[in-house]
Write an enzyme that holds these catalytic residues in place. Structure first.
Site, mmCIF file in Angstrom:
data_model
loop_
_atom_site.group_PDB
_atom_site.id
_atom_site.type_symbol
_atom_site.label_atom_id
_atom_site.label_comp_id
_atom_site.label_asym_id
_atom_site.label_seq_id
_atom_site.Cartn_x
_atom_site.Cartn_y
_atom_site.Cartn_z
ATOM 1 N N ASN A 9 0.882 -1.171 0.000
ATOM 2 C CA ASN A 9 0.000 0.000 0.000
ATOM 3 C C ASN A 9 0.920 1.221 0.000
ATOM 4 O OD1 ASN A 9 -1.821 2.017 0.378
ATOM 5 N ND2 ASN A 9 -2.569 1.302 2.368
ATOM 6 N N TRP A 10 1.045 1.818 -1.177
ATOM 7 C CA TRP A 10 1.978 2.958 -1.284
ATOM 8 C C TRP A 10 1.432 4.198 -0.594
ATOM 9 C CZ3 TRP A 10 3.985 3.032 -7.104
ATOM 10 C CH2 TRP A 10 4.691 1.839 -7.356
ATOM 11 N N LYS A 11 0.138 4.191 -0.291
ATOM 12 C CA LYS A 11 -0.505 5.370 0.318
ATOM 13 C C LYS A 11 -0.226 6.591 -0.560
ATOM 14 C CE LYS A 11 -0.284 3.043 4.727
ATOM 15 N NZ LYS A 11 -0.203 3.096 6.172
ATOM 16 N N HIS A 94 -9.588 1.082 4.946
ATOM 17 C CA HIS A 94 -8.320 1.334 5.641
ATOM 18 C C HIS A 94 -8.566 2.326 6.784
ATOM 19 C CE1 HIS A 94 -4.219 2.437 6.503
ATOM 20 N NE2 HIS A 94 -3.838 1.364 5.836
ATOM 21 N N GLU A 96 -6.885 4.692 7.846
ATOM 22 C CA GLU A 96 -6.603 6.101 7.516
ATOM 23 C C GLU A 96 -7.801 6.744 6.818
ATOM 24 O OE1 GLU A 96 -2.887 5.342 5.530
ATOM 25 O OE2 GLU A 96 -2.008 4.805 7.464
ATOM 26 N N GLU A 166 -5.598 -5.050 10.211
ATOM 27 C CA GLU A 166 -4.589 -4.030 10.446
ATOM 28 C C GLU A 166 -4.881 -3.311 11.767
ATOM 29 O OE1 GLU A 166 -2.598 -2.838 6.465
ATOM 30 O OE2 GLU A 166 -4.146 -1.390 6.954
ATOM 31 N N GLY A 172 2.334 2.107 10.825
ATOM 32 C CA GLY A 172 3.284 3.213 10.724
ATOM 33 C C GLY A 172 3.948 3.581 12.039
ATOM 34 N N SER A 212 3.287 -2.289 10.372
ATOM 35 C CA SER A 212 4.737 -2.367 10.625
ATOM 36 C C SER A 212 5.324 -3.736 10.292
ATOM 37 C CB SER A 212 5.057 -1.974 12.074
ATOM 38 O OG SER A 212 4.643 -0.648 12.325
ATOM 39 N N GLY A 233 2.784 -1.273 4.250
ATOM 40 C CA GLY A 233 2.861 0.158 3.976
ATOM 41 C C GLY A 233 4.300 0.571 3.714
ATOM 42 N N GLY A 234 4.945 1.145 4.705
ATOM 43 C CA GLY A 234 6.292 1.714 4.550
ATOM 44 C C GLY A 234 7.282 0.808 3.833
HETATM 45 P P1 13P Z 1 2.913 0.197 7.684
HETATM 46 O O1 13P Z 1 3.418 -1.083 7.089
HETATM 47 O O2 13P Z 1 3.678 1.397 7.209
HETATM 48 O O3 13P Z 1 2.773 0.117 9.167
HETATM 49 O O4 13P Z 1 1.430 0.409 7.105
HETATM 50 C C1 13P Z 1 0.549 -0.642 7.130
HETATM 51 C C2 13P Z 1 -0.637 -0.266 6.353
HETATM 52 O O5 13P Z 1 -1.359 0.646 6.720
HETATM 53 C C3 13P Z 1 -0.898 -0.983 5.108
HETATM 54 O O6 13P Z 1 -2.152 -0.678 4.602
#
Ligand code: 13P
Length: 249
Positions: A9-11, A94, A96, A166, A172, A212, A233-234
């Site tokens: 997920n590049w966000k 998600h 977010e 999640e 994050g 994470s 994510g990251g």
């Molecule tokens: P991180 O891997 O950066 O914690 O993010 C997870 C995420 O929100 C994937 O959708």
């Protein structure tokens, strides 16, 4: 056998050019590998068509869609538009989006229906906040996120979805759920689907862990029986790290 999936997920990261570079770095690694894992890249809307057209080594996902079919909704992107780019997946629910964009379960149920109508596979995210967990409500919160948004679906529709657990406190933050915590919640999620849709469906459902997840912990988390991969994510923003996670099964 359930499908193993690692989705990035590049966000809101990487402009188009940077995204193309990242996709190409990943393709170079995937070409020489024969692992049986579906790789998905969840990219910004602006990148969908281009990233889809570069390679068949991965599938492409949007990170959201409109709850409306079409019309005067300035700035919104419909499921039909997403489908027309060649993307196959949409990440919905998600945290977010729930937190910063105030998406609620009834918005999400509409989005799920539109995705199914347009043959897009939903990666449906659920997960509790830290205070939910500390007050012992984490199972209840996740259960209602699932029931309220997905339980109007038929078994045939439901069998097309992917679930991502999640925990909000792990996203994050660098704090990962332990592999036992992940397994406990994944098994619980699978049991909810068993009760509603039966064993055959729940056994076939891929449930991904997100929060994470990185090369150093992916192997431990993916080794658990009910963890079928990750939503990353990251660590998906770096081809080396992401590829190591893909290989962590
Ligand atoms: P991180 O891997 O950066 O914690 O993010 C997870 C995420 O929100 C994937 O959708």
């Amino acid at each position: 056998m359930r499908k193993k999936i690692v989705a990035g997920n590049w966000k809101m990261n990487k402009n188009l050019n940077e995204g193309i570079i990242l996709a190409n770095e990943l393709i170079e690694k995937l070409i020489s590998s024969s692992i049986d894992v579906e790789v998905i890249l969840g990219v910004p809307f602006t990148h969908l068509e281009k990233i889809t057209s570069i390679s068949k080594k991965y599938s492409v996902s949007a990170q959201n869609c409109s709850a409306q079919e079409s019309g005067a909704f300035t700035g919104e992107i419909s499921t039909k538009m997403i489908q027309s780019t060649g993307a196959k997946y949409v990440i919905l629910g998600h945290s977010e989006r729930r937190i910063f964009h105030k998406e609620n379960n009834s918005d999400l149920a509409k989005k799920v229906d539109l995705c199914l109508m347009d043959d897009l596979i939903v990666i449906y995210c659920c997960g509790e906040t830290l205070s939910d967990r500390e007050s012992g409500n984490h199972f209840m919160v996740v259960k209602s996120q699932i029931e309220d948004v997905l339980f109007h679906l038929s078994g045939e529709q439901m069998s097309k979805l992917v679930i991502a657990y999640e925990p909000v406190w792990a996203i994050g933050t660098g704090v990962t759920a332990s592999s036992d915590q992940a397994q406990e919640m994944h098994a619980f999620i699978r049991s909810i689907f068993t009760q509603k849709y039966g064993l055959e469906l729940s056994r076939g459902l891929s449930i991904l862990y997100g929060g994470s997840c990185k090369p150093s912990n992916a192997q431990d988390i993916f080794s658990k029986e009910d963890v079928d991969g990750g939503l990353i994510g990251g660590a998906s923003l770096n081809a080396n790290d992401f590829y190591q996670i893909i290989n962590a099964f």
